[in-house]
Design an enzyme around this catalytic site. Sequence first.
Site, PDB file in Angstrom:
ATOM      1  N   HIS A 124       0.766  -1.252   0.048  1.00  0.00           N
ATOM      2  CA  HIS A 124      -0.117  -0.141   0.030  1.00  0.00           C
ATOM      3  C   HIS A 124       0.935   1.227   0.034  1.00  0.00           C
ATOM      4  O   HIS A 124       2.036   1.175   0.603  1.00  0.00           O
ATOM      5  CB  HIS A 124      -0.810  -0.072   1.394  1.00  0.00           C
ATOM      6  CG  HIS A 124      -1.971   0.981   1.285  1.00  0.00           C
ATOM      7  ND1 HIS A 124      -1.751   2.215   1.739  1.00  0.00           N
ATOM      8  CD2 HIS A 124      -3.263   0.880   1.182  1.00  0.00           C
ATOM      9  CE1 HIS A 124      -2.762   2.989   1.879  1.00  0.00           C
ATOM     10  NE2 HIS A 124      -3.602   2.090   1.518  1.00  0.00           N
ATOM     11  N   ASP A 201       3.167  -4.120   8.297  1.00  0.00           N
ATOM     12  CA  ASP A 201       1.871  -3.295   7.924  1.00  0.00           C
ATOM     13  C   ASP A 201       0.817  -4.234   8.238  1.00  0.00           C
ATOM     14  O   ASP A 201       0.424  -5.152   7.349  1.00  0.00           O
ATOM     15  CB  ASP A 201       1.994  -2.772   6.450  1.00  0.00           C
ATOM     16  CG  ASP A 201       0.620  -2.146   6.079  1.00  0.00           C
ATOM     17  OD1 ASP A 201      -0.418  -2.305   7.035  1.00  0.00           O
ATOM     18  OD2 ASP A 201       0.492  -1.587   4.921  1.00  0.00           O
ATOM     19  N   GLN A 204      -4.403  -4.869   7.042  1.00  0.00           N
ATOM     20  CA  GLN A 204      -5.265  -5.957   6.574  1.00  0.00           C
ATOM     21  C   GLN A 204      -5.198  -7.273   7.327  1.00  0.00           C
ATOM     22  O   GLN A 204      -6.001  -8.207   6.963  1.00  0.00           O
ATOM     23  CB  GLN A 204      -5.105  -5.969   5.072  1.00  0.00           C
ATOM     24  CG  GLN A 204      -5.489  -4.922   4.179  1.00  0.00           C
ATOM     25  CD  GLN A 204      -6.909  -4.472   4.081  1.00  0.00           C
ATOM     26  OE1 GLN A 204      -7.718  -5.137   4.576  1.00  0.00           O
ATOM     27  NE2 GLN A 204      -7.256  -3.248   3.872  1.00  0.00           N
ATOM     28  N   LYS A 227     -10.575  -0.905  10.431  1.00  0.00           N
ATOM     29  CA  LYS A 227     -10.777  -2.260   9.731  1.00  0.00           C
ATOM     30  C   LYS A 227     -11.023  -3.187  10.601  1.00  0.00           C
ATOM     31  O   LYS A 227     -11.136  -4.224  10.029  1.00  0.00           O
ATOM     32  CB  LYS A 227      -9.637  -2.304   8.901  1.00  0.00           C
ATOM     33  CG  LYS A 227      -9.240  -1.126   8.072  1.00  0.00           C
ATOM     34  CD  LYS A 227      -8.181  -1.307   6.802  1.00  0.00           C
ATOM     35  CE  LYS A 227      -7.570  -0.093   6.330  1.00  0.00           C
ATOM     36  NZ  LYS A 227      -7.831   0.140   4.869  1.00  0.00           N
ATOM     37  N   CYS A 365      -4.572   2.600  -3.681  1.00  0.00           N
ATOM     38  CA  CYS A 365      -3.340   2.911  -3.128  1.00  0.00           C
ATOM     39  C   CYS A 365      -2.402   1.972  -3.310  1.00  0.00           C
ATOM     40  O   CYS A 365      -1.525   1.818  -2.246  1.00  0.00           O
ATOM     41  CB  CYS A 365      -3.650   3.258  -1.719  1.00  0.00           C
ATOM     42  SG  CYS A 365      -4.846   4.635  -1.313  1.00  0.00           S
TER      43      CYS A 365
HETATM   44  N1  PMP Z   1      -1.887  -0.683   4.733  1.00  0.00           N
HETATM   45  C1  PMP Z   1      -2.723  -1.356   4.085  1.00  0.00           C
HETATM   46  C2  PMP Z   1      -2.426  -2.647   3.540  1.00  0.00           C
HETATM   47  C3  PMP Z   1      -4.144  -0.936   3.951  1.00  0.00           C
HETATM   48  O1  PMP Z   1      -5.066  -1.569   3.385  1.00  0.00           O
HETATM   49  C4  PMP Z   1      -4.258   0.497   4.537  1.00  0.00           C
HETATM   50  C5  PMP Z   1      -5.630   1.037   4.333  1.00  0.00           C
HETATM   51  N2  PMP Z   1      -6.516   0.863   3.076  1.00  0.00           N
HETATM   52  C6  PMP Z   1      -3.288   1.127   5.087  1.00  0.00           C
HETATM   53  C7  PMP Z   1      -2.072   0.496   5.086  1.00  0.00           C
HETATM   54  C8  PMP Z   1      -3.532   2.664   5.508  1.00  0.00           C
HETATM   55  O2  PMP Z   1      -4.319   2.493   6.678  1.00  0.00           O
HETATM   56  P1  PMP Z   1      -4.861   4.032   7.142  1.00  0.00           P
HETATM   57  O3  PMP Z   1      -5.699   4.550   6.198  1.00  0.00           O
HETATM   58  O4  PMP Z   1      -5.870   3.501   8.250  1.00  0.00           O
HETATM   59  O5  PMP Z   1      -3.970   4.658   7.839  1.00  0.00           O
END
Ligand code: PMP
Length: 407
Positions: A124, A201, A204, A227, A365
Amino acid sequence: AAPLDVAAIRAQFPILNQQVRGKPLVYLDNAASGQKPEAVITAITDCYRGYYSNIHRGVHALSERSTTAFEEARERVRSFLNAASAREIVFLRGTTEAINLVAHSFLRPRLAAGDEILVTEMEHHSNIVPWQLVAAEKGARVVAAPITDVGELDLDAFERLLGPRTRLVAVAHVSNVLGTVNPVARIVALARARGIPVLVDGAQGAPHLGVDVQALGCDFYAFSAHKVYGPSGVGALWGKAEHLAAMPPYQGGGGMIRRVSFAGTTFADPPERFEAGTPDIAGVIGFGAALEWTRGIGLDAIAAHEEALTAYAMARLAEIPGLRLIGTAADKAGVVSFVLGHVHPHDIGTVLDREGVAVRVGHHCAQPLMDRYGVPATARASFAVYNTHAEIDALVAALWKVKEWFD
Ligand code: PMP
């Protein structure tokens, strides 16, 4: 794990019980954000209605109650991750802020020109860009380990890329596009054999898998409350105590100091050192309630349910001519991405929305990953504890409408 009573679970999510566009809502956008059970909504409103106040320093009764509830949430995060100590849990705005904190306070001081940060092609943007920012400042670079066509990390290539200049490995527990579950314990073993720290990270990973940071062996684990059935705007970083103790502050302000004077300031111990300013108090309390709720359902049962939904979705989607699944790893959690012939994913999303089916379309993203598959965007259905097989049938029926419309 015993099968879940999904109807009873759904009844705890008021938002699910509605029609959109005249159709029952089918919410399959859980990788972007999950919905909140009554227990979480109540924990937040109870705080505001009953005992809300600023935390720490207060001597009055409400401040004590808020502080106790806030610190209970920290203990719930500790227990959720099986961390050794609640002092290793830092409350932040979410995964993104957690990764930025590690980039600035942990990595930046150790980074020199020519150094490398090793990530993967499936990351991401929030697990790419913070590293690029500090790398650019120091003349270092971000290197991406390749993935295979099915969307699994190429572990041999990953191992070859672990070099003498690698200062950190940063990898997703679960990909938000492919659903791939990365073999984090093996990744950590390879990195640690070379003395390289690993950030996971977990944005997910935390919603879909039971997480045990001590078993994973990593150095940092970041995730977001929103999430995992909690509120948006809060999340946590777990870091090994010895790392946190050695890290300088990220932001300055109230709550993170020991003593301030114009001659110089000394800082609080972790985790407060990294929690400058008034936090999202009710949000953190809601986060704790969400983890407690999740634990009450059982991560094993949730994982099994989502695995069954994912397998069913993959099989049903494969029946649709021209549909290409993106991400068919053997170990997959809760996320299914696809493209459909020449139809633009935004058009898929629009037609599905008219049928009441909420999915995400776009690059998620993860633009480098889109490049890897040679697509500008995908459609993505992602599952949570409250989703049903019937909802996947609704998704598939709606996709047939997309085909009718565009063929
Ligand atoms: N890493 C991953 C794999 C994600 O799916 C996300 C959220 N889409 C993020 C990081 C970022 O999380 P947040 O927007 O809650 O900071």
